[in-house]
Design a protein around this motif. Structure first.
Motif, PDB file in Angstrom:
ATOM      1  N   LEU A 143      -6.577  -8.270   9.448  1.00  0.00           N
ATOM      2  CA  LEU A 143      -7.413  -8.057  10.336  1.00  0.00           C
ATOM      3  C   LEU A 143      -8.562  -9.106  10.882  1.00  0.00           C
ATOM      4  O   LEU A 143      -9.086  -8.814  11.949  1.00  0.00           O
ATOM      5  N   ASN A 144      -8.111 -10.187  10.194  1.00  0.00           N
ATOM      6  CA  ASN A 144      -8.973 -11.310  10.405  1.00  0.00           C
ATOM      7  C   ASN A 144      -8.124 -12.293  11.214  1.00  0.00           C
ATOM      8  O   ASN A 144      -8.379 -12.836  12.403  1.00  0.00           O
ATOM      9  N   CYS A 145      -7.068 -12.760  10.653  1.00  0.00           N
ATOM     10  CA  CYS A 145      -6.265 -13.894  11.366  1.00  0.00           C
ATOM     11  C   CYS A 145      -5.131 -13.256  12.205  1.00  0.00           C
ATOM     12  O   CYS A 145      -4.449 -13.891  13.117  1.00  0.00           O
ATOM     13  N   LEU A 172      -3.256  -0.350  11.032  1.00  0.00           N
ATOM     14  CA  LEU A 172      -4.418   0.665  10.618  1.00  0.00           C
ATOM     15  C   LEU A 172      -5.682   0.165  10.200  1.00  0.00           C
ATOM     16  O   LEU A 172      -5.771  -0.918   9.790  1.00  0.00           O
ATOM     17  N   ARG A 173      -6.631   0.828  10.788  1.00  0.00           N
ATOM     18  CA  ARG A 173      -8.061   0.578  10.693  1.00  0.00           C
ATOM     19  C   ARG A 173      -8.825   1.925  10.036  1.00  0.00           C
ATOM     20  O   ARG A 173      -7.975   2.935  10.432  1.00  0.00           O
ATOM     21  N   LYS A 174      -9.798   1.906   9.360  1.00  0.00           N
ATOM     22  CA  LYS A 174     -10.206   3.080   8.677  1.00  0.00           C
ATOM     23  C   LYS A 174     -10.541   4.338  10.160  1.00  0.00           C
ATOM     24  O   LYS A 174     -10.990   3.727  11.248  1.00  0.00           O
ATOM     25  N   MET A 175     -10.425   5.607   9.701  1.00  0.00           N
ATOM     26  CA  MET A 175     -10.612   6.504  10.791  1.00  0.00           C
ATOM     27  C   MET A 175     -12.086   6.432  11.325  1.00  0.00           C
ATOM     28  O   MET A 175     -13.017   6.508  10.389  1.00  0.00           O
ATOM     29  N   GLN A 176     -12.317   6.711  12.540  1.00  0.00           N
ATOM     30  CA  GLN A 176     -13.452   6.944  12.965  1.00  0.00           C
ATOM     31  C   GLN A 176     -14.009   8.509  13.077  1.00  0.00           C
ATOM     32  O   GLN A 176     -13.118   9.261  12.853  1.00  0.00           O
ATOM     33  N   VAL A 181      -6.131   5.973   4.306  1.00  0.00           N
ATOM     34  CA  VAL A 181      -6.042   5.250   5.593  1.00  0.00           C
ATOM     35  C   VAL A 181      -6.788   3.760   5.521  1.00  0.00           C
ATOM     36  O   VAL A 181      -6.305   2.784   5.808  1.00  0.00           O
ATOM     37  N   ARG A 182      -7.965   3.899   4.838  1.00  0.00           N
ATOM     38  CA  ARG A 182      -8.723   2.747   4.801  1.00  0.00           C
ATOM     39  C   ARG A 182      -8.227   1.830   3.670  1.00  0.00           C
ATOM     40  O   ARG A 182      -8.178   0.544   4.026  1.00  0.00           O
ATOM     41  N   GLY A 183      -7.529   2.236   2.891  1.00  0.00           N
ATOM     42  CA  GLY A 183      -7.033   1.528   2.012  1.00  0.00           C
ATOM     43  C   GLY A 183      -5.642   0.908   2.196  1.00  0.00           C
ATOM     44  O   GLY A 183      -5.113  -0.195   1.628  1.00  0.00           O
ATOM     45  N   ASN A 184      -5.411   1.098   3.323  1.00  0.00           N
ATOM     46  CA  ASN A 184      -4.114   0.569   3.866  1.00  0.00           C
ATOM     47  C   ASN A 184      -4.386  -0.228   5.402  1.00  0.00           C
ATOM     48  O   ASN A 184      -3.456  -0.260   6.263  1.00  0.00           O
ATOM     49  N   GLN A 233      -9.201  -5.005   1.549  1.00  0.00           N
ATOM     50  CA  GLN A 233      -9.931  -4.788   2.488  1.00  0.00           C
ATOM     51  C   GLN A 233      -9.389  -5.111   4.007  1.00  0.00           C
ATOM     52  O   GLN A 233     -10.061  -5.311   5.041  1.00  0.00           O
ATOM     53  N   GLY A 234      -8.107  -5.149   4.047  1.00  0.00           N
ATOM     54  CA  GLY A 234      -7.116  -5.310   5.420  1.00  0.00           C
ATOM     55  C   GLY A 234      -7.166  -6.710   5.693  1.00  0.00           C
ATOM     56  O   GLY A 234      -6.831  -7.130   6.574  1.00  0.00           O
ATOM     57  N   PHE A 235      -7.634  -7.814   4.649  1.00  0.00           N
ATOM     58  CA  PHE A 235      -7.309  -9.114   5.028  1.00  0.00           C
ATOM     59  C   PHE A 235      -6.575  -9.797   4.092  1.00  0.00           C
ATOM     60  O   PHE A 235      -5.975  -9.308   2.705  1.00  0.00           O
ATOM     61  N   CYS A 236      -5.729 -10.750   4.696  1.00  0.00           N
ATOM     62  CA  CYS A 236      -4.783 -11.522   3.942  1.00  0.00           C
ATOM     63  C   CYS A 236      -5.595 -12.347   2.915  1.00  0.00           C
ATOM     64  O   CYS A 236      -6.761 -12.305   2.884  1.00  0.00           O
ATOM     65  N   LYS A 237      -4.753 -12.875   1.672  1.00  0.00           N
ATOM     66  CA  LYS A 237      -5.875 -13.644   0.467  1.00  0.00           C
ATOM     67  C   LYS A 237      -6.641 -14.641   1.008  1.00  0.00           C
ATOM     68  O   LYS A 237      -7.732 -14.792   0.779  1.00  0.00           O
TER      69      LYS A 237
END
Length: 264
Positions: free
Chosen positions: A49-51, A7-11, A251-254, A60-64
């Protein structure tokens, strides 16, 4: 038909109503076309979303570890007044920070649950307002960098909120306000170094969301507690999916949650 991906934020695409799109893997879904259909969401795993690793999502979609390392999550993102690229000072990655901070920014007023002040890059207008579920918005100042926008927001939030009540926004308990009047009322509180950037003659932007049914009271879907959910999609507002049983899904929160999505 089953779709699968992270999931990424909806466009979005501004229109009457706003069009929403969800990217899952190689699939690009127009969610407006799925309204009044049953949607099934299954949580499969995490994918930072990064690694890209299967680690619990922190923020924000990232691990710690990535959240505290990636330049995409620097403190200046949530607190623009902490921006330092205009001073040639690095936070995490100066090249990235110059690219993002040293471009035109807008300080605006938006009305989603209540009137609020906010900051966004000029290129993100009206996307930022759509993401917040604002049904009306207006620009106050346009400045050349993020720092000037940040100090303006700090000054103005002594006189108007900088928060949105997402529950109120999703139940559509909103009141129209005169944003032009509010813009002019706040003008005296703009910092001296920003005063010349005040926008004198502009009007409100009005936004229309694709919602067939608003809930009376919302209940938020948490994929950690409810990894499988099924419901009839009745609307989309902000970055939320609204279902017939009053469940809402951010969606963005997930972001960073890898899911399977099916429609009937």
């Amino acid at each position: 038909m089953l779709y699968e991906g992270v999931l990424r934020k909806m466009q979005t695409e501004n229109g009457h109503p706003i069009q929403y799109f969800l990217t899952l893997g190689s699939d690009f879904l127009n969610l407006n076309q799925m309204l009044d259909r049953e949607l099934h969401i299954d949580f499969i795993k995490f994918q930072c979303l990064n690694c890209g690793e299967d680690k619990p999502i922190y923020r924000q979609g990232f691990c710690k570890s990535c959240f505290y390392e990636t330049p995409l999550a620097g403190d200046w993102i949530m607190k623009p007044e902490l921006s330092t690229a205009h001073l040639d000072q690095e936070d995490r990655n100066l090249e990235y920070e110059k690219k993002m901070q040293l471009q035109p920014h807008i300080v605006y007023l938006a009305n989603s649950s209540n009137i609020k002040v906010g900051v966004t890059r000029k290129s993100q207008v009206p996307t930022r307002w759509i993401d917040q579920g604002a049904h009306e918005a207006i620009e106050i100042v346009e400045v050349p960098n993020r720092y000037l926008a940040g100090i303006t927001e700090v000054a103005l939030k002594d006189h108007v909120s900088d928060k949105t009540s997402w529950q109120k926004m999703l139940t559509n308990r909103i009141e129209d306000v005169d944003l032009v009047e509010w813009r002019d009322r706040l003008k005296p509180f703009i910092p001296d170094e920003v005063a010349d950037y005040f926008i004198e003659n502009n009007g409100e932007t009005h936004l229309e969301f694709p919602v067939h049914q608003y809930p009376e009271k919302v209940k938020s879907l948490n994929l950690d507690k409810t990894p499988s959910y099924k419901g009839v999609l009745k609307g989309i507002k902000g970055q939320y999916l609204i279902f017939e049983d009053s469940t809402v899904f951010n969606v963005r929160g997930n972001e960073g949650y890898y899911v399977g999505i099916d429609f009937n």
